[in-house]
Write an enzyme that holds these catalytic residues in place. Structure first.
Site, PDB file in Angstrom:
ATOM      1  N   SER A 147       0.845  -1.199   0.000  1.00 16.44           N
ATOM      2  CA  SER A 147       0.000   0.000   0.000  1.00 16.44           C
ATOM      3  C   SER A 147       0.876   1.242   0.000  1.00 16.44           C
ATOM      4  O   SER A 147       2.003   1.216   0.515  1.00 16.44           O
ATOM      5  CB  SER A 147      -0.906   0.010   1.238  1.00 16.44           C
ATOM      6  OG  SER A 147      -1.563   1.256   1.393  1.00 16.44           O
ATOM      7  N   TYR A 169      -2.903  -0.494  10.432  1.00 17.68           N
ATOM      8  CA  TYR A 169      -2.949  -0.871   9.016  1.00 17.68           C
ATOM      9  C   TYR A 169      -1.706  -0.356   8.294  1.00 17.68           C
ATOM     10  O   TYR A 169      -1.035  -1.103   7.568  1.00 17.68           O
ATOM     11  CB  TYR A 169      -4.204  -0.305   8.361  1.00 17.68           C
ATOM     12  CG  TYR A 169      -4.246  -0.496   6.864  1.00 17.68           C
ATOM     13  CD1 TYR A 169      -4.670  -1.703   6.315  1.00 17.68           C
ATOM     14  CD2 TYR A 169      -3.854   0.525   5.994  1.00 17.68           C
ATOM     15  CE1 TYR A 169      -4.694  -1.885   4.940  1.00 17.68           C
ATOM     16  CE2 TYR A 169      -3.874   0.356   4.625  1.00 17.68           C
ATOM     17  CZ  TYR A 169      -4.299  -0.852   4.101  1.00 17.68           C
ATOM     18  OH  TYR A 169      -4.319  -1.029   2.732  1.00 17.68           O
TER      19      TYR A 169
END
Length: 254
Positions: free
Chosen positions: A138, A151
């Site tokens: 990500s 996250y």
């Protein structure tokens, strides 16, 4: 790497970005696409088969949080069937900072374990042929969305792991690169839970800014697969594919 006639394992190939990427992959004509996912979706599997009937699409239920030995056992079954596997895509991910342990287990440990398991079959030190790993990380691995620090940290860890894999390629014969999507309109974004509820509207706030579709992301994903550049850090954002130049601030000198 041309996708045509290749054998590909795609972990979480039925999710938001995953399913659109699976669609784009089968259009390119691999020999086999093996999808490992926690939730079965017979309709999606049937659709993938219909897109290109020449491609064998197979589904196995798989939870990336299972013990390493179980993953190795599943891969042994797959390798016995296919004989060779060219590409492993690790795509499992959750975005819920209320679930701290599961976030780390899925986003990081699961990626590490699945990769570790396939080394049993690929590592050239064991007589293996080598292979390619594409890990979906990500852009939050570059710069955190600070309202979801768990996250973001899990994705940074996955990115670091992938970079190390690439550097180990001369030893193992296994190359690796990371796929780092920007904010993409998927159900995952809508289900954001911030850490300790520091920002209950984090998902809504992100979607107020420019995003990309899962199809745009998937199309660029396939371009990254075809480029097959060991150590590449691919940013897939706003419909663009960008090779990120990583700045080195420290070196172990070993």
């Amino acid at each position: 790497m041309a996708i045509a006639n290749k054998n590909i394992i795609f972990v979480a190939g039925l999710g938001g970005i995953g399913l659109d990427t699976s669609r784009e992959i089968v259009k390119s004509g691999p020999k086999n696409l093996v999808i490992l996912d926690r939730i079965d979706n017979p309709t999606a599997i049937a659709e993938l088969k219909a897109i290109n009937p020449k491609v064998t699409v197979t589904f196995y239920p798989y939870d990336v949080t299972v013990p390493l030995a179980e993953t190795t056992k599943l891969l042994k079954t797959i390798f016995a069937q296919l004989k060779t596997v060219d590409l492993l895509i690790n795509g499992a991910g959750i975005l819920d900072d209320h679930q701290i342990e599961r976030t780390i287990a899925v986003n990081f440990t699961g990626t590490v374990n699945t990769t570790t398991a396939i080394m049993e079959f690929w590592d050239k030190r064991k007589g293996g042929p080598g292979g390619v790993v594409a890990n979906i990380c990500s852009v939050t691995g570059f710069n955190a969305i600070y309202q979801v620090p768990v996250y973001s940290a899990s994705k940074a860890a996955a990115l670091s792991f992938t970079n190390s894999l690439a550097r180990l390629a001369p030893i193992t014969g296994v190359t690796a690169y990371s796929i780092n999507p920007g904010i993409t309109r998927t159900p995952l974004v809508h289900r954001f839970n911030s850490w300790l509820d520091v920002e209950p509207r984090v998902g809504e706030l992100l979607l107020e800014h420019p995003t990309q579709t899962t199809l745009e992301c998937a199309q660029n994903f396939v371009k990254a697969i075809e480029a097959n550049k060991n150590g590449a850090i691919w940013q897939l954002d706003l419909g663009q594919l960008i090779a990120v130049e990583w700045t080195k601030h420290w070196d172990s000198h070993i």
